[in-house]
Design a protein around this motif. Structure first.
Motif, short mmCIF file in Angstrom:
data_model
loop_
_atom_site.label_atom_id
_atom_site.label_comp_id
_atom_site.label_asym_id
_atom_site.label_seq_id
_atom_site.Cartn_x
_atom_site.Cartn_y
_atom_site.Cartn_z
N ASP A 195 -90.98 97.68 -9.62
CA ASP A 195 -89.86 98.53 -9.24
C ASP A 195 -88.59 97.67 -9.28
OD1 ASP A 195 -87.80 99.69 -7.47
OD2 ASP A 195 -89.34 101.20 -7.04
N GLU A 196 -87.71 97.97 -10.25
CA GLU A 196 -86.55 97.10 -10.47
C GLU A 196 -85.64 97.04 -9.26
OE1 GLU A 196 -82.90 96.40 -13.65
OE2 GLU A 196 -84.25 98.11 -13.87
N ASP A 197 -85.39 98.19 -8.63
CA ASP A 197 -84.48 98.20 -7.48
C ASP A 197 -85.04 97.33 -6.34
OD1 ASP A 197 -82.72 99.86 -8.76
OD2 ASP A 197 -83.52 101.70 -7.86
N LEU A 198 -86.33 97.48 -6.07
CA LEU A 198 -86.94 96.69 -4.99
C LEU A 198 -86.98 95.22 -5.37
CD1 LEU A 198 -88.33 96.47 -2.29
CD2 LEU A 198 -90.50 97.08 -3.40
N ARG A 199 -87.28 94.94 -6.63
CA ARG A 199 -87.34 93.55 -7.07
C ARG A 199 -85.99 92.85 -6.92
NH1 ARG A 199 -88.90 94.53 -11.75
NH2 ARG A 199 -87.01 94.19 -12.97
N VAL A 200 -84.95 93.52 -7.34
CA VAL A 200 -83.60 92.94 -7.24
C VAL A 200 -83.20 92.78 -5.78
CG1 VAL A 200 -81.16 93.34 -7.70
CG2 VAL A 200 -82.85 93.78 -9.49
N THR A 201 -83.52 93.79 -4.97
CA THR A 201 -83.18 93.72 -3.55
C THR A 201 -83.88 92.56 -2.86
OG1 THR A 201 -82.83 96.13 -3.42
CG2 THR A 201 -83.30 94.96 -1.36
N GLU A 229 -82.39 89.15 -4.02
CA GLU A 229 -81.09 88.84 -3.40
C GLU A 229 -81.25 88.52 -1.91
OE1 GLU A 229 -78.78 92.29 -4.25
OE2 GLU A 229 -78.32 91.68 -6.32
#
Length: 225
Positions: free
Chosen positions: A11-17, A20
């Motif tokens: 999941d890109e959003d979770l991975r980026v979150t 960071e």
């Protein structure tokens, strides 16, 4: 020394979150999107903890976990999954994961579990790195065990329980004492989970039996067979 994390999440959003947020906490983070990339990253760099989503494309999280454990990779593994049933947690731990966190989760809990995994040290000054009781040998530095020269494919929890019983030097250890020694997560501190881990440990140790039990006293190592 700064802990090194490998985040494996499709999941890109979770991975980026996560990338960071964990970077802001001071971790050195590598984030990848599938299981094949995870094994490549783990082989190319030192990793202390792997945050491993169980439902991954290309190569599933279960397969990644098995591969890391089979290779003797020293990283701790924290599995993440949307499956929250107890049976799913047990299976995840039985694969060799050190901890298991169902989705959705609170970031504060994830952060606390990571700190607990990073703090773990398989070898401390007052514990010999290799110990043998009867025909059972534990190598605490390598996180491995064998019986009569036969390697035992133990999960981290099974190895920790065996180690706790070995360190008891023939004395009984109650379920509560094993929970205090091995289980840091309060959500997993149940008598049932101890019984499951001991059952699997006994099965893998084989015959004659090594782990004895006495009602009212608990478990102990019995090398008399």
């Amino acid at each position: 020394m700064t802990a090194r994390l490998l985040v494996v999440e499709d999941d890109e959003d979770l991975r980026v979150t996560l990338d960071e947020a964990l970077t802001r906490e001071g971790y050195r983070v590598t984030a990848v999107a599938d299981g094949a990339q995870a094994l490549t990253a783990a082989g190319l760099q030192d990793v202390d903890v792997v945050l491993l989503d169980r439902d991954l494309p290309v190569l599933g999280g279960d397969a990644v976990c098995r591969a890391l454990v089979a290779a003797g990779h020293p990283a701790r593994i924290l599995m993440l999954t949307a499956a929250a049933a107890v049976s799913d947690r047990v299976r995840g731990l039985d694969l060799g994961a050190d901890d298991y966190l169902p989705k959705p989760f609170a970031y504060a809990e994830l952060s606390a579990r990571l700190r607990a995994l990073v703090r773990r040290d398989p070898v401390t000054a007052d514990r010999e790195p290799v110990v043998t009781v009867g025909d059972v040998t534990i190598d605490r530095a390598r996180r491995t065990a064998e019986r009569a020269g036969r390697p035992l494919r133990l999960t981290p929890k099974e190895l920790d329980v065996l180690d706790a019983l070995v360190r008891a030097d023939g004395e009984f250890r109650t379920v509560e004492q094993l929970l205090d020694t091995v289980w840091e997560d309060p959500d997993e501190r149940t008598r049932g989970v101890v019984k499951v881990v001991v059952y699997q440990l006994r099965r893998k140790l084989g015959f004659p039996g090594v782990v004895g039990y006495e009602p009212g006293f608990g478990y102990r190592i019995d090398v008399r067979g």
